[in-house]
Motif scaffolding. Structure first.
Motif, PDB file in Angstrom:
ATOM      1  N   GLU A  20      -8.338  -8.261   4.999  1.00 63.17           N
ATOM      2  CA  GLU A  20      -8.334  -8.756   6.379  1.00 63.17           C
ATOM      3  C   GLU A  20      -6.969  -9.305   6.772  1.00 63.17           C
ATOM      4  N   GLU A  21      -6.324  -9.987   5.832  1.00 59.20           N
ATOM      5  CA  GLU A  21      -5.056 -10.647   6.139  1.00 59.20           C
ATOM      6  C   GLU A  21      -3.868  -9.692   6.108  1.00 59.20           C
ATOM      7  N   THR A  22      -4.024  -8.546   5.446  1.00 58.43           N
ATOM      8  CA  THR A  22      -2.871  -7.672   5.234  1.00 58.43           C
ATOM      9  C   THR A  22      -2.946  -6.322   5.945  1.00 58.43           C
ATOM     10  N   GLU A  23      -4.147  -5.888   6.345  1.00 58.25           N
ATOM     11  CA  GLU A  23      -4.314  -4.497   6.795  1.00 58.25           C
ATOM     12  C   GLU A  23      -3.486  -4.141   8.031  1.00 58.25           C
ATOM     13  N   HIS A  24      -3.150  -5.125   8.826  1.00 59.05           N
ATOM     14  CA  HIS A  24      -2.373  -4.835  10.032  1.00 59.05           C
ATOM     15  C   HIS A  24      -0.954  -5.410   9.961  1.00 59.05           C
ATOM     16  N   GLU A  25      -0.536  -5.792   8.761  1.00 57.18           N
ATOM     17  CA  GLU A  25       0.789  -6.373   8.581  1.00 57.18           C
ATOM     18  C   GLU A  25       1.792  -5.308   8.123  1.00 57.18           C
ATOM     19  N   ASN A  26       3.063  -5.659   8.225  1.00 54.98           N
ATOM     20  CA  ASN A  26       4.145  -4.791   7.752  1.00 54.98           C
ATOM     21  C   ASN A  26       4.388  -5.074   6.269  1.00 54.98           C
ATOM     22  N   MET A  27       3.506  -4.532   5.408  1.00 56.52           N
ATOM     23  CA  MET A  27       3.611  -4.788   3.975  1.00 56.52           C
ATOM     24  C   MET A  27       4.757  -3.967   3.382  1.00 56.52           C
ATOM     25  N   THR A  28       5.647  -4.655   2.656  1.00 59.61           N
ATOM     26  CA  THR A  28       6.799  -3.967   2.064  1.00 59.61           C
ATOM     27  C   THR A  28       6.868  -4.111   0.550  1.00 59.61           C
ATOM     28  N   LEU A  29       6.229  -5.153   0.002  1.00 57.46           N
ATOM     29  CA  LEU A  29       6.182  -5.347  -1.454  1.00 57.46           C
ATOM     30  C   LEU A  29       4.797  -5.840  -1.826  1.00 57.46           C
ATOM     31  N   ILE A  30       4.210  -5.236  -2.860  1.00 60.16           N
ATOM     32  CA  ILE A  30       2.898  -5.654  -3.347  1.00 60.16           C
ATOM     33  C   ILE A  30       2.977  -5.791  -4.859  1.00 60.16           C
ATOM     34  N   SER A  31       2.514  -6.924  -5.351  1.00 57.77           N
ATOM     35  CA  SER A  31       2.623  -7.227  -6.773  1.00 57.77           C
ATOM     36  C   SER A  31       1.245  -7.505  -7.361  1.00 57.77           C
ATOM     37  N   GLY A  32       0.966  -6.911  -8.520  1.00 58.08           N
ATOM     38  CA  GLY A  32      -0.307  -7.151  -9.198  1.00 58.08           C
ATOM     39  C   GLY A  32      -0.467  -6.215 -10.379  1.00 58.08           C
ATOM     40  N   ILE A  33      -1.482  -6.453 -11.204  1.00 60.96           N
ATOM     41  CA  ILE A  33      -1.719  -5.544 -12.314  1.00 60.96           C
ATOM     42  C   ILE A  33      -2.365  -4.269 -11.780  1.00 60.96           C
ATOM     43  N   PRO A  34      -2.124  -3.113 -12.413  1.00 60.24           N
ATOM     44  CA  PRO A  34      -2.606  -1.832 -11.863  1.00 60.24           C
ATOM     45  C   PRO A  34      -4.092  -1.792 -11.510  1.00 60.24           C
ATOM     46  N   PRO A  35      -5.008  -2.303 -12.334  1.00 59.82           N
ATOM     47  CA  PRO A  35      -6.424  -2.246 -11.926  1.00 59.82           C
ATOM     48  C   PRO A  35      -6.694  -2.979 -10.617  1.00 59.82           C
ATOM     49  N   TRP A  36      -6.018  -4.125 -10.405  1.00 57.18           N
ATOM     50  CA  TRP A  36      -6.207  -4.828  -9.139  1.00 57.18           C
ATOM     51  C   TRP A  36      -5.633  -4.023  -7.987  1.00 57.18           C
ATOM     52  N   LEU A  37      -4.430  -3.474  -8.168  1.00 63.85           N
ATOM     53  CA  LEU A  37      -3.813  -2.685  -7.104  1.00 63.85           C
ATOM     54  C   LEU A  37      -4.712  -1.528  -6.686  1.00 63.85           C
ATOM     55  N   ILE A  38      -5.296  -0.856  -7.689  1.00 65.54           N
ATOM     56  CA  ILE A  38      -6.177   0.279  -7.392  1.00 65.54           C
ATOM     57  C   ILE A  38      -7.405  -0.180  -6.612  1.00 65.54           C
ATOM     58  N   MET A  39      -7.988  -1.292  -7.026  1.00 62.96           N
ATOM     59  CA  MET A  39      -9.165  -1.820  -6.329  1.00 62.96           C
ATOM     60  C   MET A  39      -8.824  -2.152  -4.875  1.00 62.96           C
ATOM     61  N   TYR A  40      -7.701  -2.799  -4.660  1.00 66.96           N
ATOM     62  CA  TYR A  40      -7.242  -3.159  -3.313  1.00 66.96           C
ATOM     63  C   TYR A  40      -6.968  -1.913  -2.479  1.00 66.96           C
TER      64      TYR A  40
END
Length: 499
Positions: free
Chosen positions: A203-223
């Motif tokens: 909700e907080e990120t879907e309409h933002e200008n995301m340029t860097l995302i940090s996390g472990i691969p399983p979390w990134l995939i889930m997101y």
């Protein structure tokens, strides 16, 4: 104008920072020995220092003769005293923080982080970004929104010592120049329900200008999967300016194909090697494999050949003794009061100039029910090679021995959640078996000698690993399911989700 200034300032800082790191890269071996003597000298009047005769230690050899390799259980009596607020036990003062981690044999572990050690946790992450900016010659991402996903930043106190997950502790030290662009919000970060937390992050990120995302691969995939399901678009369509993923915690390679499919476009990746005990390494060149070992960050490293690990009189090597492409158990002595501490990680050097490593596994994560001692690096490389030859898409997998099958010889069972099935599962299985045999001669001998039959693949339903983690109370954060085991504790639960 402000954005132009910000990215150009970042580029200048990055270039200067990388220049300053050349000294430690060239003189790592000598600096490491000097660091050990300095740590011993500083701590000679601590309880641990007095008990281990630190005042008479003046060389690496004398240190190794006086201080045995330890795990958490060995240091626990000292840590229990520190937890009661006692100073001068492992280090000269009480820790600034305890990083609380879950242990298999010890229950919760309380890893001390001193006021000297904490800045290096932050400096490691900063250095990783600076090296990336310098190599890329581009810092556009600093003007967009960034996710630094952490565990809850709410901390408890243990006799006045602030205590929490490392990622939650780090949240209190993110530089001011990044705070303004940082997501998710504090209120979202402190949520404990992981699935609800991911929904809120979306909700907080879907309409933002995301340029860097940090996390472990399983979390990134889930997101990313949840975003894709919600919008019916690839991630690069949703975030066209997404420039960089920063990952850590597990080897990224087995997730690469699935991640690239979800992204649907070019995004740079840098891998890091942080832990509660210290920030050890990061990918200093995003175009090449290998992580730069941080030899000037308050940590003295020793390396035990994996085949000797756990045996009496095991060889303890320093940087000047290591060989390339050989697996070593990682042993740490730190400026937070961990002495010859076995962290449980296995590394493999692929370069000495400067010293670069791959994280090849865990000392406790292996399969050797038949003496083969297969490690994570071997199974991940075997899977990678098989996928290159017979394309499929893997969500996750787990390898466990089947010692007492209902019929036939024992075998290795691979429990695999496919995102996209291979065209021919039997051909895929044969290739996977061959690739593992090519990487582990002991396994090859067992197959050739008819001690084992070829591996078997058990296909798991979609979201099997997600449901497994949820059932164990280990969903999200830095939790990850081990890739392989020497027993069937994980496999027996995963089989509930088989087709």
């Amino acid at each position: 104008m402000l954005n132009f200034f910000k990215k150009n300032a970042a580029l200048i800082w990055a270039k200067k920072h990388v220049q300053k790191t050349e000294e430690f890269k060239k003189n790592a071996e000598k600096n490491q020995e000097d660091l050990l003597i300095s740590l011993v000298s500083t701590a000679q009047k601590t309880l641990f220092g007095r008990e281990h005769d630190f005042k008479n230690i003046h060389s690496v050899k004398e240190f190794q003769d006086s201080v045995p390799v330890a795990d958490y259980e060995d240091l626990k009596p000292y840590i229990e005293r520190v937890k009661k607020g006692q100073a001068n036990i492992l280090w000269t003062e009480t820790p600034e923080y305890f990083a609380k981690t879950s242990g298999t044999t010890s229950g919760s572990k309380y890893i001390p982080i001193s006021k000297e050690g904490m800045p290096f946790q932050i400096a490691g992450a900063q250095s990783a970004l600076f090296h990336y900016i310098s190599k890329k010659n581009n810092a556009d991402f600093v003007n967009g929104k960034m996710i630094f996903l952490q565990g809850s930043p709410e901390l408890e106190e243990v006799f006045g010592i602030k205590t929490g997950r490392l990622s939650g502790i780090v949240a209190h030290h993110i530089p001011n120049y990044l705070q303004k662009n940082r997501l998710p919000s504090w209120e979202t970060n402190i949520m404990e329900d992981w699935e609800a937390k991911v929904d809120k992050i979306i909700e907080e990120t879907e309409h933002e200008n995301m340029t860097l995302i940090s996390g472990i691969p399983p979390w990134l995939i889930m997101y990313f999967e949840k975003l894709t399901e919600k919008h019916g678009k690839k991630i690069k369509q949703l975030f066209p300016n997404l420039q960089l993923l920063v990952t850590g915690g597990v080897n990224y390679e087995p997730y690469r194909d699935k991640m690239e499919d979800l992204l649907g476009g070019s995004v740079d990746i840098i891998q890091t090697f942080p832990a509660s005990e210290g920030f050890f390494a990061f990918q200093d060149d995003y175009t090449k494999e290998g992580l730069l070992l941080l030899t000037n960050h308050g940590i003295f490293y020793e390396f035990i050949p994996l085949e000797e690990y756990g045996k009496p009189g095991a060889t303890r090597l320093t940087l000047k003794d290591i060989e390339l492409n050989k697996d070593y158990a990682l042993i740490l002595t730190t400026n937070s009061g961990l002495w010859a501490y076995s962290i449980g990680d296995v590394v493999r050097f692929i370069d000495k100039n400067p010293h670069r490593v791959l994280v090849s596994g865990r000392t406790k994560h292996f399969t050797s029910a038949f003496g083969e001692h297969v490690i994570a690096f071997e199974v991940e490389e075997a899977m990678k090679a098989t996928l290159e030859k017979y394309p499929a898409q893997i969500t996750e997998f787990h390898l466990a021995p089947q010692v007492n099958p209902s019929e036939g010889l024992p075998y290795h069972e691979w429990l695999i959640e496919f995102e996209k099935d291979p065209e021919n599962l039997e051909v895929f299985r044969d290739e996977l078996d061959l690739q593992l045999r090519n990487r582990n001669t002991y396994y090859d001998d067992l197959i050739s000698g008819n001690i084992l039959q070829k591996l078997k693949i058990t296909r798991l339903k979609k979201n099997a690993f997600h449901e497994y983690a949820k059932s164990q109370g280990k969903l999200g954060g830095q939790n990850k399911t081990p890739r392989l085991a020497n027993d069937r504790n994980v496999a027996n639960i995963l089989e509930i989700y088989k087709f």
